[in-house]
Motif scaffolding. Structure first.
Motif, PDB file in Angstrom:
ATOM      1  N   MET A 298       0.855  -1.181   0.000  1.00  0.00           N
ATOM      2  CA  MET A 298       0.000   0.000   0.000  1.00  0.00           C
ATOM      3  C   MET A 298       0.894   1.235   0.000  1.00  0.00           C
ATOM      4  O   MET A 298       1.870   1.305   0.773  1.00  0.00           O
ATOM      5  CB  MET A 298      -0.918   0.023   1.223  1.00  0.00           C
ATOM      6  CG  MET A 298      -1.866  -1.162   1.289  1.00  0.00           C
ATOM      7  SD  MET A 298      -2.979  -1.106   2.700  1.00  0.00           S
ATOM      8  CE  MET A 298      -3.988   0.298   2.270  1.00  0.00           C
ATOM      9  N   VAL A 301       0.054   5.764   2.503  1.00  0.00           N
ATOM     10  CA  VAL A 301      -0.597   5.666   3.810  1.00  0.00           C
ATOM     11  C   VAL A 301       0.480   5.715   4.897  1.00  0.00           C
ATOM     12  O   VAL A 301       1.389   4.887   4.901  1.00  0.00           O
ATOM     13  CB  VAL A 301      -1.406   4.360   3.937  1.00  0.00           C
ATOM     14  CG1 VAL A 301      -2.070   4.276   5.301  1.00  0.00           C
ATOM     15  CG2 VAL A 301      -2.439   4.281   2.830  1.00  0.00           C
ATOM     16  N   TYR A 321      -5.343   9.812  11.382  1.00  0.00           N
ATOM     17  CA  TYR A 321      -6.030   9.392  10.159  1.00  0.00           C
ATOM     18  C   TYR A 321      -6.635   8.008  10.366  1.00  0.00           C
ATOM     19  O   TYR A 321      -6.055   7.181  11.070  1.00  0.00           O
ATOM     20  CB  TYR A 321      -5.053   9.338   8.976  1.00  0.00           C
ATOM     21  CG  TYR A 321      -4.376  10.646   8.656  1.00  0.00           C
ATOM     22  CD1 TYR A 321      -4.900  11.510   7.701  1.00  0.00           C
ATOM     23  CD2 TYR A 321      -3.196  11.007   9.310  1.00  0.00           C
ATOM     24  CE1 TYR A 321      -4.287  12.713   7.409  1.00  0.00           C
ATOM     25  CE2 TYR A 321      -2.563  12.208   9.022  1.00  0.00           C
ATOM     26  CZ  TYR A 321      -3.107  13.055   8.056  1.00  0.00           C
ATOM     27  OH  TYR A 321      -2.489  14.249   7.787  1.00  0.00           O
ATOM     28  N   SER A 322      -7.785   7.776   9.788  1.00  0.00           N
ATOM     29  CA  SER A 322      -8.379   6.440   9.818  1.00  0.00           C
ATOM     30  C   SER A 322      -8.808   6.079   8.382  1.00  0.00           C
ATOM     31  O   SER A 322      -9.138   6.941   7.576  1.00  0.00           O
ATOM     32  CB  SER A 322      -9.603   6.395  10.751  1.00  0.00           C
ATOM     33  OG  SER A 322     -10.611   7.298  10.300  1.00  0.00           O
ATOM     34  N   TYR A 323      -8.770   4.791   8.103  1.00  0.00           N
ATOM     35  CA  TYR A 323      -9.073   4.311   6.745  1.00  0.00           C
ATOM     36  C   TYR A 323     -10.092   3.193   6.808  1.00  0.00           C
ATOM     37  O   TYR A 323     -10.085   2.383   7.738  1.00  0.00           O
ATOM     38  CB  TYR A 323      -7.789   3.808   6.067  1.00  0.00           C
ATOM     39  CG  TYR A 323      -6.702   4.863   5.996  1.00  0.00           C
ATOM     40  CD1 TYR A 323      -6.649   5.745   4.898  1.00  0.00           C
ATOM     41  CD2 TYR A 323      -5.772   4.994   7.006  1.00  0.00           C
ATOM     42  CE1 TYR A 323      -5.658   6.701   4.824  1.00  0.00           C
ATOM     43  CE2 TYR A 323      -4.786   5.966   6.957  1.00  0.00           C
ATOM     44  CZ  TYR A 323      -4.733   6.828   5.866  1.00  0.00           C
ATOM     45  OH  TYR A 323      -3.772   7.791   5.815  1.00  0.00           O
ATOM     46  N   CYS A 324     -10.955   3.168   5.813  1.00  0.00           N
ATOM     47  CA  CYS A 324     -11.942   2.095   5.708  1.00  0.00           C
ATOM     48  C   CYS A 324     -11.779   1.405   4.366  1.00  0.00           C
ATOM     49  O   CYS A 324     -11.828   2.058   3.317  1.00  0.00           O
ATOM     50  CB  CYS A 324     -13.362   2.671   5.855  1.00  0.00           C
ATOM     51  SG  CYS A 324     -14.672   1.446   5.631  1.00  0.00           S
ATOM     52  N   VAL A 325     -11.572   0.128   4.394  1.00  0.00           N
ATOM     53  CA  VAL A 325     -11.440  -0.663   3.157  1.00  0.00           C
ATOM     54  C   VAL A 325     -12.698  -1.519   3.005  1.00  0.00           C
ATOM     55  O   VAL A 325     -13.068  -2.267   3.920  1.00  0.00           O
ATOM     56  CB  VAL A 325     -10.185  -1.555   3.211  1.00  0.00           C
ATOM     57  CG1 VAL A 325     -10.068  -2.346   1.905  1.00  0.00           C
ATOM     58  CG2 VAL A 325      -8.946  -0.696   3.442  1.00  0.00           C
ATOM     59  N   THR A 326     -13.353  -1.422   1.856  1.00  0.00           N
ATOM     60  CA  THR A 326     -14.598  -2.148   1.607  1.00  0.00           C
ATOM     61  C   THR A 326     -14.414  -3.160   0.483  1.00  0.00           C
ATOM     62  O   THR A 326     -13.816  -2.849  -0.547  1.00  0.00           O
ATOM     63  CB  THR A 326     -15.729  -1.165   1.204  1.00  0.00           C
ATOM     64  OG1 THR A 326     -15.898  -0.198   2.245  1.00  0.00           O
ATOM     65  CG2 THR A 326     -17.038  -1.908   1.000  1.00  0.00           C
TER      66      THR A 326
END
Length: 329
Positions: A298, A301, A321-326
């Motif tokens: 990745m 990030v 920071y926050s991340y959402c992977v769908t």
């Protein structure tokens, strides 16, 4: 909404069955019976419908010559590519026996009707005029409801692939008793609510059934209904969620011993022997699946551990920071 009858009338109009080289026009020698001389030799005198006699004009063509104009792909009267054999047959009948395709007489000639991708939404009662119809193909339209009372009782093939059929209740109210093939692939059928309509009580003579690419999920329940179809030899179920079950094919092969073709693949003796006894083990029909997703490199990030170290060593506010992977399946 566009009905099958309206689409049929438009199709007949495009075939131009009353125009040259078809129909009862003056160009067709077969329109009047020939008179014979007392010695039995055919003369050049022909009788018209009013009973008068006339010489055969030199401009008239024989039926054979007119048929050749229809068949020659270079002819300006040839059908465009993609037309069905039934269309060609109707035009030939319009040359050899033109009275058979005049007015409502044509409804007694049609044995096969193919209306594909014409925006049809409704199977209306006008279909009942086709008293000799055996094959009805209505693929790639917008049909969501089939009223069986409007289907000719003589039907043997009903193809409804690529429509919007979600419920079989109306179709099964008065189904054609002699139906051999039912095609419902690429529709919106959901299980197990529709399974109950796929039995011999509704389709006693069914040989071929296409249910591919719907939303059928209950394999055990569906098979328990299909097992009543004693004449079923061809079955297509691929594209449904139930086809993802690991023992899907083996369970079907062992549960339906008279099946010859499953999902367009021949069922052989070796395969039957390999899956022998699987039908008696429904516990192998798993309803859950596990998916393992591995994420590779990745970029762009920030390293979470570095951000945590900065937060611990600093007296100033730190931006996090926050991340959402769908994942979509």
């Amino acid at each position: 909404p566009c009905s099958v009858s309206a689409a049929l009338q438009e199709q007949l109009r495009q075939l131009a069955l009353q125009d040259f080289p078809c129909g009862l026009g003056s160009w067709n020698k077969s329109r009047f019976p020939a008179r014979r001389s007392p010695r039995g030799r055919q003369t050049r005198l022909w009788a018209d419908p009013a009973g008068h006699e006339e010489d055969v004009p030199l401009s008239e063509e024989s039926p054979e010559a007119l048929i050749e104009l229809l068949k020659d792909r270079h002819s300006p009267w040839a059908l465009p590519p993609g037309c069905s054999p039934q269309d060609q047959h109707l035009r030939e009948v319009a040359v050899l026996q033109p009275k058979l395709v005049c007015g409502s007489n044509i409804f007694q000639v049609l044995r096969s009707l193919r209306i594909v991708d014409k925006g049809v939404e409704e199977l209306d009662e006008g279909l009942l005029q086709l008293q000799q119809l055996e094959e009805l193909i209505l693929s790639a339209n917008h049909i969501s409801r089939i009223t069986s009372a409007n289907l000719p009782r003589t039907l043997k093939v009903l193809e409804l692939c690529c429509n919007a059929v979600a419920d079989l209740q109306d179709l099964c109210a008065q189904p054609p008793p002699e139906l051999l093939h039912l095609g419902l692939g690429y529709n919106r059928l959901c299980g197990p609510s529709q399974d109950k309509y796929l039995t011999a009580a509704f389709w006693p003579n069914l040989v071929s059934l296409d249910l591919s690419f719907n939303n059928l999920t209950d394999l055990v329940g569906l098979v328990s209904q299909l097992s009543s179809l004693e004449k079923l030899r061809i079955l297509v179920l691929k594209g449904n969620p139930l086809a993802l079950i690991p023992t899907y094919r083996g369970f079907l092969v062992d549960s339906l011993p008279k099946l010859c073709i499953l999902d367009d693949i021949h069922v052989g003796f070796d395969e039957r022997h390999q899956f022998l006894g699987l039908a008696s083990q429904p516990e192998l029909m798993r309803s859950e699946a596990r998916v393992v997703v591995s994420v590779g490199d990745m970029k762009g990030v920030p390293d979470p551990s570095t951000l945590q170290q900065l937060a611990n060593d600093s007296d100033f506010p730190v931006i996090t920071y926050s991340y959402c992977v769908t994942y979509e399946f």
